[in-house]
Design a protein around this motif. Structure first.
Motif, PDB file in Angstrom:
ATOM      1  N   THR A  21       2.349   1.862   1.298  1.00 45.47           N
ATOM      2  CA  THR A  21       2.194   2.538   0.018  1.00 45.47           C
ATOM      3  C   THR A  21       2.737   4.058   0.032  1.00 45.47           C
ATOM      4  N   ILE A  22       2.526   4.861   1.315  1.00 41.65           N
ATOM      5  CA  ILE A  22       3.151   6.043   1.064  1.00 41.65           C
ATOM      6  C   ILE A  22       4.643   6.216   1.167  1.00 41.65           C
ATOM      7  N   GLY A  23       5.298   5.158   1.736  1.00 36.94           N
ATOM      8  CA  GLY A  23       6.583   5.053   1.894  1.00 36.94           C
ATOM      9  C   GLY A  23       7.227   4.559   0.449  1.00 36.94           C
ATOM     10  N   GLN A  24       6.648   3.860  -0.203  1.00 34.59           N
ATOM     11  CA  GLN A  24       7.049   3.540  -1.734  1.00 34.59           C
ATOM     12  C   GLN A  24       7.014   4.872  -2.479  1.00 34.59           C
ATOM     13  N   LEU A  25       5.819   5.738  -2.488  1.00 31.45           N
ATOM     14  CA  LEU A  25       5.783   6.569  -3.245  1.00 31.45           C
ATOM     15  C   LEU A  25       6.519   7.942  -2.718  1.00 31.45           C
ATOM     16  N   LEU A  26       6.864   7.876  -1.706  1.00 27.28           N
ATOM     17  CA  LEU A  26       8.223   8.960  -1.333  1.00 27.28           C
ATOM     18  C   LEU A  26       9.227   8.711  -2.121  1.00 27.28           C
ATOM     19  N   MET A  73       1.972  -7.438  -4.101  1.00 29.16           N
ATOM     20  CA  MET A  73       0.760  -6.917  -5.189  1.00 29.16           C
ATOM     21  C   MET A  73       0.601  -5.451  -4.963  1.00 29.16           C
ATOM     22  N   ALA A  74       0.681  -4.925  -3.994  1.00 30.26           N
ATOM     23  CA  ALA A  74       0.656  -3.408  -3.792  1.00 30.26           C
ATOM     24  C   ALA A  74       1.748  -2.655  -4.199  1.00 30.26           C
ATOM     25  N   TYR A  75       2.873  -3.205  -4.016  1.00 30.06           N
ATOM     26  CA  TYR A  75       4.263  -2.794  -4.399  1.00 30.06           C
ATOM     27  C   TYR A  75       4.366  -2.696  -6.074  1.00 30.06           C
ATOM     28  N   LEU A  76       3.870  -3.796  -6.760  1.00 28.60           N
ATOM     29  CA  LEU A  76       3.823  -3.912  -8.033  1.00 28.60           C
ATOM     30  C   LEU A  76       2.836  -3.174  -8.782  1.00 28.60           C
ATOM     31  N   ALA A  77       1.773  -2.964  -8.289  1.00 27.44           N
ATOM     32  CA  ALA A  77       0.681  -1.972  -8.800  1.00 27.44           C
ATOM     33  C   ALA A  77       1.302  -0.792  -8.878  1.00 27.44           C
ATOM     34  N   LYS A  81       1.907   1.780 -12.208  1.00 27.73           N
ATOM     35  CA  LYS A  81       1.313   2.749 -12.309  1.00 27.73           C
ATOM     36  C   LYS A  81       2.099   4.177 -12.498  1.00 27.73           C
ATOM     37  N   THR A  82       3.200   3.977 -11.881  1.00 28.54           N
ATOM     38  CA  THR A  82       4.116   5.228 -11.692  1.00 28.54           C
ATOM     39  C   THR A  82       5.484   4.927 -12.699  1.00 28.54           C
ATOM     40  N   PHE A  83       5.533   4.118 -13.665  1.00 28.33           N
ATOM     41  CA  PHE A  83       6.368   3.741 -14.518  1.00 28.33           C
ATOM     42  C   PHE A  83       6.447   4.918 -15.541  1.00 28.33           C
ATOM     43  N   VAL A  84       5.491   5.430 -15.984  1.00 30.65           N
ATOM     44  CA  VAL A  84       5.242   6.265 -17.052  1.00 30.65           C
ATOM     45  C   VAL A  84       4.927   7.553 -16.600  1.00 30.65           C
ATOM     46  N   ASP A  85       4.324   7.817 -15.363  1.00 26.78           N
ATOM     47  CA  ASP A  85       3.816   9.005 -14.968  1.00 26.78           C
ATOM     48  C   ASP A  85       4.073   8.939 -13.401  1.00 26.78           C
ATOM     49  N   SER A  89       0.065  14.735  -9.672  1.00 23.56           N
ATOM     50  CA  SER A  89      -1.272  14.658  -9.963  1.00 23.56           C
ATOM     51  C   SER A  89      -1.649  13.256 -10.060  1.00 23.56           C
ATOM     52  N   HIS A  90      -0.806  12.578 -10.631  1.00 18.53           N
ATOM     53  CA  HIS A  90      -1.133  10.924 -11.115  1.00 18.53           C
ATOM     54  C   HIS A  90      -1.185  10.232  -9.647  1.00 18.53           C
ATOM     55  N   MET A  91      -0.072  10.525  -8.866  1.00 20.64           N
ATOM     56  CA  MET A  91       0.084   9.854  -7.646  1.00 20.64           C
ATOM     57  C   MET A  91      -0.906  10.281  -6.672  1.00 20.64           C
ATOM     58  N   ALA A  92      -1.557  11.604  -6.687  1.00 15.86           N
ATOM     59  CA  ALA A  92      -2.605  11.877  -5.939  1.00 15.86           C
ATOM     60  C   ALA A  92      -3.797  11.153  -6.188  1.00 15.86           C
ATOM     61  N   GLU A  93      -4.073  11.102  -7.477  1.00 13.95           N
ATOM     62  CA  GLU A  93      -5.366  10.175  -8.079  1.00 13.95           C
ATOM     63  C   GLU A  93      -5.262   9.033  -7.802  1.00 13.95           C
ATOM     64  N   MET A  94      -4.032   8.171  -7.762  1.00 16.67           N
ATOM     65  CA  MET A  94      -3.750   6.717  -7.169  1.00 16.67           C
ATOM     66  C   MET A  94      -4.109   6.929  -5.526  1.00 16.67           C
TER      67      MET A  94
END
Length: 143
Positions: A21-26, A73-77, A81-85, A89-94
């Motif tokens: 998940t962190i790899g994807q967020l990067l 499922m994690a990748y799609l979620a 969740k990051t499509f719009v934001d 701050s939003h990623m930290a919340e996730m």
């Protein structure tokens, strides 16, 4: 499955999910300071993942990765969740929400396997818990 195998595979899968998940967020984040934070977290999860793998092999236990379905499922979620934001701050919340679940799971398993699992495995579990708690504290400052 014995206590050692169950606990080590929990650590293995938990840290693997962190790496994924962190790899994807990067790849999604556009904020350089947030990326630095994510890279630090990723490094810690990789170290725990590798140590869990070492202990599984050392104790002659079978390594069980997270399933392909869980990864998808994690990748799609994350993607949804990051499509719009895509803000830090939003990623930290996730990450806080996921990390909180991780802390709860760690605490439950520490209590469940205390006295049953080998001390080196409990020690790694406590390390994972500490890492999760530290990440949560740093992330709270970013929301």
């Amino acid at each position: 499955m014995n206590a050692d195998a169950e606990l080590l595979n929990f650590i293995h899968q938990n840290s693997q999910m962190g790496v994924e998940t962190i790899g994807q967020l990067l790849t999604i984040s556009e904020d350089e300071s947030f990326k630095i934070h994510l890279e630090e977290e990723l490094k810690e999860y990789r170290q725990i993942h590798e140590k869990a793998r070492e202990l599984l092999n050392q104790h002659g236990l079978e390594e069980k990765d997270i399933s392909a379905m869980e990864k998808i499922m994690a990748y799609l979620a994350i993607d949804m969740k990051t499509f719009v934001d895509k803000s830090p701050s939003h990623m930290a919340e996730m990450l806080i929400l996921g990390g909180t679940r991780g802390i709860i799971d760690c605490l439950k398993r520490i209590r469940q396997y205390k006295g049953e699992a080998k001390e080196d495995i409990i020690s790694l579990m406590n390390h994972l818990l500490k890492v999760e708690e530290d990440h949560l504290e740093r992330l709270k400052k970013m929301v």
